[in-house]
Design a protein around this motif. Sequence first.
Motif, PDB file in Angstrom:
ATOM      1  N   UNK A 152       0.980  -0.938   0.150  1.00 34.13           N
ATOM      2  CA  UNK A 152       0.473  -0.049  -0.007  1.00 34.13           C
ATOM      3  C   UNK A 152       0.945   1.189   0.151  1.00 34.13           C
ATOM      4  N   UNK A 153       1.814   0.812   0.568  1.00 36.49           N
ATOM      5  CA  UNK A 153       2.468   2.392   0.903  1.00 36.49           C
ATOM      6  C   UNK A 153       3.681   2.624  -0.178  1.00 36.49           C
ATOM      7  N   UNK A 154       3.961   1.368  -0.645  1.00 34.34           N
ATOM      8  CA  UNK A 154       4.758   1.485  -2.955  1.00 34.34           C
ATOM      9  C   UNK A 154       3.523   2.387  -3.900  1.00 34.34           C
ATOM     10  N   UNK A 155       2.488   1.519  -3.347  1.00 36.37           N
ATOM     11  CA  UNK A 155       1.605   2.199  -4.502  1.00 36.37           C
ATOM     12  C   UNK A 155       1.092   3.885  -4.485  1.00 36.37           C
ATOM     13  N   UNK A 156       1.166   4.256  -2.779  1.00 39.14           N
ATOM     14  CA  UNK A 156       0.772   5.712  -2.207  1.00 39.14           C
ATOM     15  C   UNK A 156       2.027   6.201  -3.095  1.00 39.14           C
ATOM     16  N   UNK A 157       2.875   5.684  -3.059  1.00 38.26           N
ATOM     17  CA  UNK A 157       4.579   6.439  -3.053  1.00 38.26           C
ATOM     18  C   UNK A 157       4.267   6.936  -4.459  1.00 38.26           C
ATOM     19  N   UNK A 158       4.224   5.706  -5.676  1.00 36.96           N
ATOM     20  CA  UNK A 158       3.743   5.717  -6.821  1.00 36.96           C
ATOM     21  C   UNK A 158       3.095   6.901  -7.293  1.00 36.96           C
ATOM     22  N   UNK A 159       1.396   6.648  -6.778  1.00 28.74           N
ATOM     23  CA  UNK A 159       0.759   7.653  -6.940  1.00 28.74           C
ATOM     24  C   UNK A 159       1.588   9.220  -6.803  1.00 28.74           C
ATOM     25  N   UNK A 160       1.972   9.678  -5.645  1.00 28.15           N
ATOM     26  CA  UNK A 160       2.165  10.513  -5.484  1.00 28.15           C
ATOM     27  C   UNK A 160       2.613  11.359  -6.245  1.00 28.15           C
ATOM     28  N   UNK A 161       4.408  10.462  -6.578  1.00 27.01           N
ATOM     29  CA  UNK A 161       5.357  11.346  -7.459  1.00 27.01           C
ATOM     30  C   UNK A 161       5.452  11.066  -9.281  1.00 27.01           C
ATOM     31  N   UNK A 162       4.296  10.195  -9.553  1.00 27.09           N
ATOM     32  CA  UNK A 162       3.864  10.245 -10.754  1.00 27.09           C
ATOM     33  C   UNK A 162       2.766  10.898 -11.321  1.00 27.09           C
ATOM     34  N   UNK A 163       1.693  11.503  -9.986  1.00 27.20           N
ATOM     35  CA  UNK A 163       0.578  13.503 -10.326  1.00 27.20           C
ATOM     36  C   UNK A 163       1.949  14.072 -10.488  1.00 27.20           C
ATOM     37  N   UNK A 164       2.835  13.978  -9.783  1.00 31.83           N
ATOM     38  CA  UNK A 164       3.774  15.792  -9.219  1.00 31.83           C
ATOM     39  C   UNK A 164       4.548  15.747 -11.574  1.00 31.83           C
ATOM     40  N   UNK A 165       5.002  14.227 -11.100  1.00 28.63           N
ATOM     41  CA  UNK A 165       5.710  14.254 -12.743  1.00 28.63           C
ATOM     42  C   UNK A 165       4.771  14.912 -14.057  1.00 28.63           C
ATOM     43  N   UNK A 166       3.386  14.095 -13.685  1.00 30.99           N
ATOM     44  CA  UNK A 166       2.354  14.521 -14.741  1.00 30.99           C
ATOM     45  C   UNK A 166       1.809  15.926 -14.467  1.00 30.99           C
ATOM     46  N   UNK A 167       1.901  17.146 -13.717  1.00 28.38           N
ATOM     47  CA  UNK A 167       1.465  18.452 -13.409  1.00 28.38           C
ATOM     48  C   UNK A 167       2.469  19.034 -13.897  1.00 28.38           C
ATOM     49  N   UNK A 168       3.895  18.331 -14.186  1.00 32.32           N
ATOM     50  CA  UNK A 168       5.335  19.561 -14.647  1.00 32.32           C
ATOM     51  C   UNK A 168       5.128  19.063 -16.258  1.00 32.32           C
ATOM     52  N   UNK A 169       4.862  18.244 -16.798  1.00 29.08           N
ATOM     53  CA  UNK A 169       4.268  17.877 -17.993  1.00 29.08           C
ATOM     54  C   UNK A 169       3.807  18.591 -18.308  1.00 29.08           C
ATOM     55  N   UNK A 170       2.364  18.356 -18.020  1.00 31.33           N
ATOM     56  CA  UNK A 170       1.461  19.565 -18.800  1.00 31.33           C
ATOM     57  C   UNK A 170       1.689  20.944 -18.340  1.00 31.33           C
ATOM     58  N   UNK A 171       2.333  21.358 -17.246  1.00 28.02           N
ATOM     59  CA  UNK A 171       2.368  22.462 -17.757  1.00 28.02           C
ATOM     60  C   UNK A 171       3.707  23.083 -18.210  1.00 28.02           C
ATOM     61  N   UNK A 172       4.982  22.183 -18.540  1.00 26.67           N
ATOM     62  CA  UNK A 172       5.528  21.999 -19.828  1.00 26.67           C
ATOM     63  C   UNK A 172       5.104  22.228 -20.814  1.00 26.67           C
ATOM     64  N   UNK A 173       4.047  21.581 -21.501  1.00 29.51           N
ATOM     65  CA  UNK A 173       3.179  21.684 -22.799  1.00 29.51           C
ATOM     66  C   UNK A 173       2.395  22.907 -22.904  1.00 29.51           C
ATOM     67  N   UNK A 174       1.928  24.054 -21.926  1.00 29.76           N
ATOM     68  CA  UNK A 174       1.104  25.100 -22.101  1.00 29.76           C
ATOM     69  C   UNK A 174       2.383  25.301 -22.413  1.00 29.76           C
ATOM     70  N   UNK A 175       3.499  25.587 -21.559  1.00 27.46           N
ATOM     71  CA  UNK A 175       4.200  26.740 -21.714  1.00 27.46           C
ATOM     72  C   UNK A 175       5.055  26.784 -23.609  1.00 27.46           C
ATOM     73  N   UNK A 176       5.070  25.395 -23.906  1.00 27.64           N
ATOM     74  CA  UNK A 176       5.559  25.371 -25.153  1.00 27.64           C
ATOM     75  C   UNK A 176       4.518  26.175 -25.987  1.00 27.64           C
ATOM     76  N   UNK A 177       3.261  25.651 -26.162  1.00 28.56           N
ATOM     77  CA  UNK A 177       2.323  26.481 -26.469  1.00 28.56           C
ATOM     78  C   UNK A 177       2.115  27.634 -27.325  1.00 28.56           C
ATOM     79  N   UNK A 178       2.117  28.140 -25.107  1.00 32.39           N
ATOM     80  CA  UNK A 178       2.539  29.735 -25.530  1.00 32.39           C
ATOM     81  C   UNK A 178       3.962  30.189 -26.255  1.00 32.39           C
ATOM     82  N   UNK A 179       4.728  29.392 -26.399  1.00 34.35           N
ATOM     83  CA  UNK A 179       5.836  29.617 -27.342  1.00 34.35           C
ATOM     84  C   UNK A 179       5.719  29.592 -28.659  1.00 34.35           C
ATOM     85  N   UNK A 180       5.159  28.167 -29.283  1.00 36.95           N
ATOM     86  CA  UNK A 180       4.814  27.906 -30.714  1.00 36.95           C
ATOM     87  C   UNK A 180       3.911  29.423 -31.346  1.00 36.95           C
TER      88      UNK A 180
END
Length: 254
Positions: A30-58
């Motif tokens: 359960x702890x491993x699954x929770x850690x995976x969810x948390x770290x993946x969610x943070x990385x996903x937020x960063x990917x989304x933000x970078x994509x939005x900034x690239x769109x603005x740059x485009x």
Amino acid sequence: MTGWVVLLVLVALAAAAGVVVVRRRRAERLAAADALRRVTAVAEEDVTRFGEELQELHVETLVTDLDAPMRQDYQRALDAYEAAKDLLRDVQQPADVKGVTRSLEDGRHAMACVLARQADEPLPQRLSPCFFNPAHGPSTTEVAWAPPGGIERDVPVCRADAERLAAGADPDTRMVRRDGAMVPWYDGGAAYRPYVSGYYGNAAAQGLFPAVFLGAVLAGPALGTAGHDLEGGGYDGSGFDGGGFDGGGFDGGF
């Protein structure tokens, strides 16, 4: 009769031990699954933000003549974004997130190069990302800073955060979830070490990032705790095992 009693006691002890093992393994899963969810969610937020900034740059590039070097940097940023998305889809364990944030770090440097060329400014050096938030891109300077109750050290920061600190304001710090609360990434605990490693690992290996803060994430205790000691991390007050990363190195052990 005594033999039967002893046997029953042994059976009971074995059953109790089995229950403890099962519960411990379940808690670990359960702890491993929770850690995976948390770290993946943070990385996903960063990917989304970078994509939005690239769109603005485009949008900006539509009204800007791109010379060959700018096109190369822009394409490198796009390729890094696509790589980060692909790696994020393939994440199966926390360690996989390291590749996602490493791609984002490369992409943000490429985007910073595009912006510098647009503004006819010197290209940014390949320095550590901003300490307070890697999404701010490459750092531009170092400032003296200390966490609550901690030791003041020079940390690499972006231009915007340097200006905030100079004005007496708080930096724009990347927050993550820990124990039901939002805390600065450097107090996030060991669950976020793959996320941190991808962003700062190369810079730390080259001495461009303060190893003590990465050690705090590796070891788990909150960085802001006065007099904290990184158990098992080898932190002696001057760095990580004398100022560097030992044994398997940062990439191998973080």
